[in-house]
Design an enzyme around this catalytic site. Structure first.
Site, PDB file in Angstrom:
ATOM      1  N   HIS A  37      -1.607 -11.260  -4.870  1.00 21.34           N
ATOM      2  CA  HIS A  37      -0.176 -10.926  -4.812  1.00 21.34           C
ATOM      3  C   HIS A  37       0.720 -11.953  -5.512  1.00 21.34           C
ATOM      4  O   HIS A  37       1.683 -11.589  -6.176  1.00 21.34           O
ATOM      5  CB  HIS A  37       0.265 -10.769  -3.359  1.00 21.34           C
TER       6      HIS A  37
ATOM      7  N   HIS B 277       0.836  -1.210   0.000  1.00 23.46           N
ATOM      8  CA  HIS B 277       0.000   0.000   0.000  1.00 23.46           C
ATOM      9  C   HIS B 277       0.871   1.261   0.000  1.00 23.46           C
ATOM     10  O   HIS B 277       0.572   2.240  -0.683  1.00 23.46           O
ATOM     11  CB  HIS B 277      -0.956   0.011   1.196  1.00 23.46           C
TER      12      HIS B 277
ATOM     13  N   ASP C  62      -3.512  -2.785  -4.757  1.00 24.58           N
ATOM     14  CA  ASP C  62      -2.502  -3.830  -4.511  1.00 24.58           C
ATOM     15  C   ASP C  62      -1.632  -4.051  -5.749  1.00 24.58           C
ATOM     16  O   ASP C  62      -0.409  -4.200  -5.642  1.00 24.58           O
ATOM     17  CB  ASP C  62      -3.185  -5.156  -4.153  1.00 24.58           C
TER      18      ASP C  62
ATOM     19  N   HIS D 250      -9.561  -1.858  -4.252  1.00 26.32           N
ATOM     20  CA  HIS D 250      -8.396  -2.249  -3.445  1.00 26.32           C
ATOM     21  C   HIS D 250      -7.475  -3.206  -4.209  1.00 26.32           C
ATOM     22  O   HIS D 250      -6.247  -3.156  -4.048  1.00 26.32           O
ATOM     23  CB  HIS D 250      -8.795  -2.862  -2.098  1.00 26.32           C
TER      24      HIS D 250
HETATM   25 ZN   LIG Z   1      -3.898  -4.679   0.032  1.00 25.22          ZN
END
Ligand SMILES: [Zn+2]
Length: 304
Positions: free
Chosen positions: A263, A78, A240, A236
């Site tokens: 991720h 972030h 990311d 969000h």
């Molecule tokens: Zn995040």
């Protein structure tokens, strides 16, 4: 297209609890000179320096960590998203512990911190990675793909599809720049499911997670108040991704389509882009060398 390198005008700091460690840390952003890049510095370990680069990526479960040897810094994405969205290329990120504080779960507090310091152009340039052919990484029906564009910007299209009544299918399209990031993405908070909490805590994760720093969902709904955007979840995910792309070490120009990724897939994508761009640049350098030795104009094909 060449861009100016940028750093902060002045050092600034923020502190708070780590989402996964539950440990209180302080992070200070310190201006640096051109070419030093983005690097994490562990002030509690004699200033051990870990460049924010894909080659230093370690854990990818629920957050992105970077590290070297036995030392790591968690939940970097972030903060990195806010830094690169502001166009900053050179900065020391000094942390006195193992994790960047989560603050409110979004990137907005970091944007405010950067705005408070102001940014400054450095007397040096950086060349973005410009995509020349499609690159895709896939895991079943999850994927991240990038295609060439005629524009000088990064476009991101992201889809999520959660079998959860409060989320479902959401999609977002964004041309990334400082303004669009701040307005549309920075405030979107991280989210977690109550049913995963026990499992995560047993694995040493989510120890600092609370209704103050995370959208919390039970099996039916969000249990801690109103959302900031009705589609805060996909926003969000874009946040990311922008943070994970910071580990390229250079800006990126192309059109990304991502679907249901996270991720781990973002990280595989970054590795694939680095590998391909190294090939493109090596072959371009060979062409330059060939045309120079044959007496042709060596400037052919040079990009502005
Ligand atoms: Zn995040």
């Amino acid at each position: 297209m060449t861009m100016h390198r940028k750093t902060l005008n002045a050092p600034v700091a923020i502190e708070g609890i780590g989402l996964h460690s539950g440990i209180y840390t302080r992070v200070e952003l310190r201006p640096t000179s051109a070419g030093s890049g983005l690097a994490f510095v562990r002030s509690d370990l004699d200033g051990l320096r870990i460049p924010a680069h894909q080659s230093n990526t370690t854990a990818l479960d629920y957050a992105t960590s970077i590290g070297r040897d036995d030392v790591s810094i968690g939940t970097v994405e972030h903060l990195l998203a806010a830094i690169v969205a502001a166009g900053i290329t050179d900065l020391d990120i000094v942390v006195d512990g193992t994790e960047v504080p989560i603050i409110d779960g979004s990137a907005l507090p970091f944007i405010h911190l950067i705005e408070a310091a102001g940014t400054r152009e450095l007397d040096a340039t950086i060349e973005p990675i410009r995509i020349r052919e499609t690159i895709e990484v896939r895991d079943g029906d999850k994927f991240v793909r990038i295609e060439p564009t005629r524009s000088d910007h990064l476009q991101i299209r992201y889809n999520v599809d959660f079998a959860h009544p409060a989320i479902g299918k959401q999609s977002m399209k964004l041309e990334l720049n400082a303004e669009s990031f701040t307005k549309k993405v920075a405030g979107a908070r991280t989210f977690g499911f109550l049913r995963d909490v026990e499992k995560m805590r047993a694995a040493g994760l989510a120890r600092g997670g609370s209704v103050e720093n995370c959208i919390v969902l039970d099996d039916h709904r969000v249990i801690n108040g109103a959302l900031r955007y009705t589609d805060e979840f996909v926003r969000h995910k874009v946040l990311d991704l922008v943070g994970d792309l910071a580990l390229l070490g250079r800006p990126l120009v192309g059109e990304i389509s991502a679907s249901r990724a996270g991720h781990a897939l973002h990280s595989r994508f970054v590795a694939a882009v680095l590998e391909k761009s190294a090939e493109w640049e090596a072959s371009e350098n060979r062409q330059h060398a060939d045309s120079a030795s044959s007496g042709a104009y060596a400037t052919a094909g040079r990009q502005e």
